[in-house]
Design a protein around this motif. Structure first.
Motif, PDB file in Angstrom:
ATOM      1  N   SER A  65       0.844  -1.208   0.000  1.00 49.72           N
ATOM      2  CA  SER A  65       0.000   0.000   0.000  1.00 49.72           C
ATOM      3  C   SER A  65       0.876   1.254   0.000  1.00 49.72           C
ATOM      4  O   SER A  65       0.568   2.232  -0.681  1.00 49.72           O
ATOM      5  N   VAL A  66       2.004   1.185   0.704  1.00 47.47           N
ATOM      6  CA  VAL A  66       2.907   2.353   0.735  1.00 47.47           C
ATOM      7  C   VAL A  66       3.590   2.532  -0.617  1.00 47.47           C
ATOM      8  O   VAL A  66       3.648   3.625  -1.183  1.00 47.47           O
ATOM      9  N   ALA A 126      -8.556   6.374  -4.351  1.00 53.93           N
ATOM     10  CA  ALA A 126      -7.407   5.530  -4.719  1.00 53.93           C
ATOM     11  C   ALA A 126      -6.608   5.134  -3.477  1.00 53.93           C
ATOM     12  O   ALA A 126      -6.294   3.959  -3.277  1.00 53.93           O
ATOM     13  N   THR A 127      -6.333   6.097  -2.607  1.00 53.51           N
ATOM     14  CA  THR A 127      -5.502   5.769  -1.433  1.00 53.51           C
ATOM     15  C   THR A 127      -6.248   4.852  -0.474  1.00 53.51           C
ATOM     16  O   THR A 127      -5.645   3.973   0.138  1.00 53.51           O
ATOM     17  N   VAL A 128      -7.584   4.979  -0.414  1.00 56.91           N
ATOM     18  CA  VAL A 128      -8.365   4.037   0.415  1.00 56.91           C
ATOM     19  C   VAL A 128      -8.250   2.634  -0.181  1.00 56.91           C
ATOM     20  O   VAL A 128      -7.967   1.654   0.509  1.00 56.91           O
ATOM     21  N   ALA A 129      -8.376   2.535  -1.512  1.00 64.45           N
ATOM     22  CA  ALA A 129      -8.301   1.214  -2.173  1.00 64.45           C
ATOM     23  C   ALA A 129      -6.921   0.591  -1.963  1.00 64.45           C
ATOM     24  O   ALA A 129      -6.793  -0.611  -1.719  1.00 64.45           O
ATOM     25  N   PHE A 130      -5.883   1.435  -1.986  1.00 65.79           N
ATOM     26  CA  PHE A 130      -4.522   0.891  -1.830  1.00 65.79           C
ATOM     27  C   PHE A 130      -4.349   0.208  -0.467  1.00 65.79           C
ATOM     28  O   PHE A 130      -3.584  -0.734  -0.328  1.00 65.79           O
ATOM     29  N   CYS A 131      -5.080   0.721   0.543  1.00 68.64           N
ATOM     30  CA  CYS A 131      -4.903   0.163   1.898  1.00 68.64           C
ATOM     31  C   CYS A 131      -5.312  -1.307   1.967  1.00 68.64           C
ATOM     32  O   CYS A 131      -4.923  -2.016   2.876  1.00 68.64           O
ATOM     33  N   PRO A 187      -2.248  -6.433  -0.045  1.00 69.17           N
ATOM     34  CA  PRO A 187      -1.512  -7.295   0.917  1.00 69.17           C
ATOM     35  C   PRO A 187      -0.060  -6.851   1.059  1.00 69.17           C
ATOM     36  O   PRO A 187       0.358  -5.863   0.450  1.00 69.17           O
ATOM     37  N   SER A 188       0.703  -7.596   1.820  1.00 64.26           N
ATOM     38  CA  SER A 188       2.134  -7.251   1.992  1.00 64.26           C
ATOM     39  C   SER A 188       2.862  -7.416   0.657  1.00 64.26           C
ATOM     40  O   SER A 188       2.334  -8.027  -0.283  1.00 64.26           O
ATOM     41  N   ARG A 189       4.061  -6.877   0.617  1.00 63.84           N
ATOM     42  CA  ARG A 189       4.816  -6.933  -0.651  1.00 63.84           C
ATOM     43  C   ARG A 189       5.027  -8.371  -1.096  1.00 63.84           C
ATOM     44  O   ARG A 189       4.778  -8.707  -2.261  1.00 63.84           O
ATOM     45  N   ASN A 190       5.444  -9.253  -0.192  1.00 54.58           N
ATOM     46  CA  ASN A 190       5.708 -10.639  -0.603  1.00 54.58           C
ATOM     47  C   ASN A 190       4.424 -11.356  -1.001  1.00 54.58           C
ATOM     48  O   ASN A 190       4.393 -12.109  -1.969  1.00 54.58           O
ATOM     49  N   ALA A 191       3.324 -11.063  -0.277  1.00 53.46           N
ATOM     50  CA  ALA A 191       2.042 -11.689  -0.638  1.00 53.46           C
ATOM     51  C   ALA A 191       1.644 -11.202  -2.030  1.00 53.46           C
ATOM     52  O   ALA A 191       1.150 -11.974  -2.853  1.00 53.46           O
ATOM     53  N   PHE A 192       1.897  -9.942  -2.322  1.00 54.51           N
ATOM     54  CA  PHE A 192       1.540  -9.394  -3.632  1.00 54.51           C
ATOM     55  C   PHE A 192       2.375 -10.076  -4.718  1.00 54.51           C
ATOM     56  O   PHE A 192       1.865 -10.462  -5.776  1.00 54.51           O
ATOM     57  N   LEU A 193       3.657 -10.260  -4.440  1.00 57.25           N
ATOM     58  CA  LEU A 193       4.523 -10.942  -5.422  1.00 57.25           C
ATOM     59  C   LEU A 193       4.002 -12.359  -5.671  1.00 57.25           C
ATOM     60  O   LEU A 193       4.061 -12.872  -6.796  1.00 57.25           O
ATOM     61  N   GLU A 194       3.460 -12.966  -4.620  1.00 60.48           N
ATOM     62  CA  GLU A 194       2.891 -14.324  -4.793  1.00 60.48           C
ATOM     63  C   GLU A 194       1.697 -14.306  -5.750  1.00 60.48           C
ATOM     64  O   GLU A 194       1.609 -15.116  -6.671  1.00 60.48           O
TER      65      GLU A 194
END
Ligand SMILES: CCCCCCCCCCCCC/C=C/[C@@H](O)[C@H](COP(=O)(O)O)NC(=O)CCCCCCCCCCCCCCC
Length: 214
Positions: free
Chosen positions: A135-136, A158-163, A166-173
């Motif tokens: 999200s960051v 958009a910033t609400v949706a970004f929150c 998931p975490s960076r590694n979960a996103f990479l998954e």
């Protein structure tokens, strides 16, 4: 990926951008739009909170596909031929939007600005630490690119949706490319092509003073 969804991988999506640029440094609209269709499909897998984003992106890709299939289709083979044709025929609203259909130039300009966001976001994912927050990374890349073109209410949504990301590694998954190391490697391979497409388009639009179309 949720069970039952096709083994959809971001690898093929980003591979589309690798076939965009010709040896004469033209950006082919066909592969450009299929890259966007793949990104939108991936966005759908992130949840309905992003539907306000994908709706707009779908509409813009549809406008461009109609031009690519229309009676002037041979003018829409590349961004270069599109710009030349639309400017030569006065089809681009330069000062304010008229009631005419949206031009390819102003439509591509919106996708082009989003491609800058994508480039920054993917770079942030690639170089982020294990415990980085997607999200960051997403908010920072949005604020450094698209945010300047959006009204307050869109920036807030958009910033609400970004929150919800998931975490960076979960996103990479969920990119479904393999391990996080394989995903990082894939991003490193794909990014130079995305940067190249972005750079050629930016230079083309800047040369013709098309970077601020209404
Ligand atoms: C990781 C998921 C985050 C994806 C969202 C990041 C971009 C947020 C954009 C929010 C704006 C949506 C609403 C804007 C609407 C329009 O006003 C505005 C201006 O157009 P107009 O002059 O015709 O009105 N439209 C735009 O600026 C175009 C927005 C297009 C955004 C496409 C983003 C989809 C990319 C999907 C990437 C999926 C993740 C891939 C990375 C692993």
């Amino acid at each position: 990926m949720a069970a039952g969804q096709g083994a959809f991988s971001l690898r093929e999506v980003l591979a589309a951008f690798q076939t965009c640029v010709t040896e004469r440094r033209e950006v082919l609209l066909g592969p450009y739009l299929s890259g966007w269709r793949g990104l939108i499909r991936f966005l759908h897998s992130l949840g309905s909170i992003f539907s306000f984003v994908s709706k707009d992106a779908v509409a813009k890709v549809q406008i461009m596909e109609n031009y690519c299939r229309g009676e002037q289709r041979e003018k829409y083979v590349s961004l270069q031929s599109m710009v030349e044709y639309e400017l030569a025929n006065g089809l681009v609203d330069l000062q304010k939007r008229s009631g005419r259909p949206d031009s390819g130039c102003r439509t591509v300009l919106r996708l082009h600005r989003a491609l800058r966001w994508l480039q920054l976001f993917l770079e942030g994912l690639r170089t982020g630490r294990e415990d980085s927050r997607t999200s960051v990374i997403c908010t920072d890349s949005y604020n450094a690119s698209l945010a300047t073109y959006h009204p307050w209410v869109v920036r807030k949504a958009a910033t609400v949706a970004f929150c919800t990301l998931p975490s960076r590694n979960a996103f990479l998954e969920i990119m479904n490319v393999g391990t996080t190391e394989e995903a990082v490697t894939m991003l490193g391979e794909a990014l130079p092509y995305i940067c190249d497409v972005y750079g050629i388009t930016q230079e083309l639009f800047a040369r013709h003073k098309l970077l601020d179309l209404p």
